[in-house]
Design a protein around this motif. Structure first.
Motif, short mmCIF file in Angstrom:
data_model
loop_
_atom_site.label_atom_id
_atom_site.label_comp_id
_atom_site.label_asym_id
_atom_site.label_seq_id
_atom_site.Cartn_x
_atom_site.Cartn_y
_atom_site.Cartn_z
N HIS A 71 0.83 -1.20 0.00
CA HIS A 71 0.00 0.00 0.00
C HIS A 71 0.87 1.26 0.00
N GLU A 72 1.93 1.23 0.77
CA GLU A 72 2.82 2.39 0.84
C GLU A 72 3.47 2.67 -0.51
N ARG A 73 3.95 1.61 -1.17
CA ARG A 73 4.62 1.80 -2.47
C ARG A 73 3.65 2.34 -3.51
N GLU A 94 -9.58 -3.05 0.83
CA GLU A 94 -8.77 -1.85 1.09
C GLU A 94 -7.75 -1.60 -0.01
N LEU A 95 -7.29 -2.66 -0.68
CA LEU A 95 -6.37 -2.49 -1.80
C LEU A 95 -7.10 -2.02 -3.05
N LEU A 96 -8.31 -2.54 -3.26
CA LEU A 96 -9.10 -2.15 -4.43
C LEU A 96 -9.36 -0.65 -4.44
N ALA A 97 -9.39 -0.04 -3.26
CA ALA A 97 -9.73 1.39 -3.15
C ALA A 97 -8.54 2.31 -3.38
N VAL A 98 -7.33 1.76 -3.50
CA VAL A 98 -6.14 2.62 -3.57
C VAL A 98 -6.04 3.40 -4.89
#
Length: 312
Positions: A71-73, A94-98
């Motif tokens: 997520h940070e990268r 939560e990843l899909l929303a990035v």
């Protein structure tokens, strides 16, 4: 747009390569961890990781997709869209929303037909004459997200799952780039999947390769195409296991009321076997367990197969 590419096997390579050539920028590649391969269990990187290294792309192989370094990268790189091609893991909400544009998934079927993990194999098993690829926005379901673009293609009558996978991988690479172009230009918009025509494919299992001679001959030929190279098709004769590599439907089928699996005769072209609904097929290539794969004429030199015998 800045792209994070998620993929693992060879099927994903044409899309990765085409994205690198496009006007979009692949800023990160995410793939599965290395795994032991072969008789000596040598730790081997996935094809996508190897190609990313060759292309000089940043690559992550995270153990977890929830929070942390990934997520940070993606935040640091200002990723605008994710592209997923045969990644092999579900992405958490939560990843899909990035990414601003979400995650675009390439699925090798015309959704909603053949959702699930083995759409290429099942298109062949079902005898589909037309298939294709779909780009869709990922949601939390299994291939249930809204459709972006689709493109159809013909299924060649001789194609195996390996052949069709290559065809769809190349077609899909072009459709993914068109999808990203359209998202960036505002000319592509998601639309819900139709409620009609939904089918879901199962995970392939070794047991699928066991021949059921009560099936019509055409169904068995299609199963061989779909299950090549794995799990293949196998049967038994006189208690010994035989793997089948070449099958042809016999048309018109010889008349008779023999039980399915009964040998109707042999010649230099093959072993003719009764199948379901009065149909028949010809075995043209096979392998006795523990021996070499042989064309049927060579097999019959060493092993006599008699009319009236039955495959299990």
């Amino acid at each position: 747009m800045k792209v994070a590419f998620f993929g693992t096997p060879e099927f994903a390579l044409p899309t990765l390569e085409r994205l690198v050539e496009s006007r979009h920028e692949v800023v990160l590649v995410v793939t599965r961890a290395d795994k032991p391969v072969g008789r000596h269990q040598v730790m081997t990187a996935p094809p996508v990781a190897e190609r990313a290294a060759e292309l000089g792309l940043a690559c992550l192989q995270p153990k977890s997709l929830k929070g942390g370094e990934l997520h940070e990268r993606m935040g640091e790189l200002a990723v605008e869209v994710g592209v997923v091609v045969a990644f092999g893991r579900l992405l958490p909400p939560e990843l899909l929303a990035v990414p601003r544009h979400g995650f675009v998934n390439l699925h090798p079927s015309l959704l909603p037909r053949h959702r699930g993990p083995s759409p290429i194999q099942w298109a062949l098993v079902c005898g589909d004459r037309i298939t294709g690829v779909t780009t869709m926005l990922l949601d939390e379901g299994m291939d249930t997200g809204p459709i972006l673009l689709q493109e159809r293609t013909q299924v060649e009558p001789w194609a195996t799952s390996e052949d069709l996978a290559r065809q769809l991988a190349n077609l899909g690479a072009e459709v993914v780039v068109k999808t990203l172009d359209g998202l960036g230009d505002g000319t592509v918009a998601p639309r819900p999947q139709p409620a009609d025509g939904v089918s879901v494919t199962p995970m392939l299992r070794r047991s699928f390769g066991k021949v059921d001679w009560s099936m019509p001959a055409r169904n068995l030929v299609n199963r061989l195409r779909g299950f090549t190279p794995w799990p293949g098709l196998y049967t038994k004769l006189r208690g010994g296991r035989l793997k089948l590599f070449g099958l042809e439907e016999v048309t018109p089928a010889p008349e008779g009321s023999e039980e399915p699996g009964s040998v109707l005769g042999t010649d230099e072209h093959g072993i003719v076997v009764r199948c379901g609904r009065g149909s028949a097929l010809r075995i043209t290539e096979l392998q006795r367990e523990g021996r070499r794969r042989l064309p049927v004429d060579a097999f019959l030199i060493g092993e006599q197969v008699l009319r009236g015998e039955r495959f299990e």
